[in-house]
Scaffold this active site. Sequence first.
Site: not given
Ligand SMILES: NC(=O)c1ccc[n+]([C@@H]2O[C@H](COP(=O)([O-])OP(=O)(O)OC[C@H]3O[C@@H](n4cnc5c(N)ncnc54)[C@H](O)[C@@H]3O)[C@@H](O)[C@H]2O)c1
Length: 436
Positions: A260, A153-154, A250, A320, A208
């Site tokens: 990310c 997702l974006r 681009l 963004k 990515n």
């Molecule tokens: N944000 C994006 O656009 C995106 C897109 C694709 C993939 N990702 C990947 O997804 C993952 C999560 O990213 P995000 O942006 O959602 O992060 P985020 O920081 O928004 O959310 C992570 C959540 O996990 C919770 N958390 C951490 N440890 C925990 C535990 N032990 N028990 C319960 N909750 C816990 C935190 O409190 C937080 O709310 C990362 O690996 C990221 O690279 C993110």
Amino acid sequence: MKISIIGSGHVGLISGVCFAEKGHEVLCVDHDNEKLAKLRNAEVPFFEPGLPELLKKHHTAKRLRFSDSTAEAVKFGQAIFICVGTPSTERGKADMTYVEKVARDIAETLTDYRLIVEKSTVPIMTGERVKAAIQRYVRAEVHFDVASNPEFLREGSAIEDTLKPDRIVIGVDSGKAETLLREVYAGYECPFVVTSIGSAELIKHASNSFLALKISFINWVSRLCERTGADVNEVAKGMGLDHRIGPHFLHAGIGYGGSCFPKDVEALAHISEDLGIDASPIRMISTLNKGQADRFHDRLEKELWVLKDKTLAIWGLAFKPNTDDIREAPALSLVQRLIKDGAKLRVHDPVAMPAVRKQHPDLYYAKDPLDATSGADALLVCTEWPVYREADLAKVKANLRVPIIFDGRNCLDRKRAGDLGLTLIGVGKPDVRPKK
Ligand SMILES: NC(=O)c1ccc[n+]([C@@H]2O[C@H](COP(=O)([O-])OP(=O)(O)OC[C@H]3O[C@@H](n4cnc5c(N)ncnc54)[C@H](O)[C@@H]3O)[C@@H](O)[C@H]2O)c1
């Protein structure tokens, strides 16, 4: 199906509401009590278009619940999605502390078969690690599977991306895991790619890094344009019409940011180095990206000379448009640099100002884009929000003390700027300057 999500941030919460929208029963867990209090009231903890409506809908319908207990999640969901953060360590590796903790917590209360799905972005071989951690800490003799289901997702279009993805990738090593994930994603109209767990993990990091590479590549081309008078948008258009290349990612500018690309590129470099593979092509992506921000700062100094005590208007703080996420935002690094330079900043962003205010309470936070430009020695555009694209440049000119705009996202109307006698300095494009 009953689905549990551990980590209710950008990925976990969006996945949760979208699974509920597809008819599943969902329990979302988080250990951040402030976030949970909001979620239990059906209030969103971050800005994402369409999220408030879906959250309310499924909260009211009781298809989506929130908890602070991983034990409850293990009891509830047949499939348990791990969606916790995987930030960078100081050395740029992916920090697996949160994922490992969740694996141990799951093991503590695992008594029946469960499918544990990594949705967080993780280095290749993490599936093996998660499996081993659960096996080590599990208290009962119990069968479980681990699978990978990377998220693409974006932010800003996350709901649409999740409900209508380009593809769904699942990495599995058992028929049962595949069957369950097919059930989770029944009714999605897109290619369903089934791979090994390692391939699925690598698809995410490689995707990515490739997108970041496209951005860094066109930014590098923009440097050639600046030296030669070519226009990077014309070059990108001519390149992008080739189906083998495509028009997306681009757009030259002051570089990529967000939670990310910067961390995933660094993590992939570390993964390849750990495997004894030359990481220089990947390292070059972030070097080019950092250089792009430096070049923008150099352009400011070249044009404005001394920055100390200059009043600068800044449009855009989020990494963004359509998000209030300021993690690794190029705008924020520029703000920090300009504060060090001694410039006086009048900043504006449609939704990201509260997040920036927490870090920099003393800046002037403008009521609207025009207010930011009032009396400024220049305007800097750092995020291409539609409200800036559509701004009335005649009013901007009237407001500025000196009519110079640095368009770090090439999003303003150059012809209109030229007609109004503004100076407009973009990225990889000839400057627009008033006729003498
Ligand atoms: N944000 C994006 O656009 C995106 C897109 C694709 C993939 N990702 C990947 O997804 C993952 C999560 O990213 P995000 O942006 O959602 O992060 P985020 O920081 O928004 O959310 C992570 C959540 O996990 C919770 N958390 C951490 N440890 C925990 C535990 N032990 N028990 C319960 N909750 C816990 C935190 O409190 C937080 O709310 C990362 O690996 C990221 O690279 C993110």
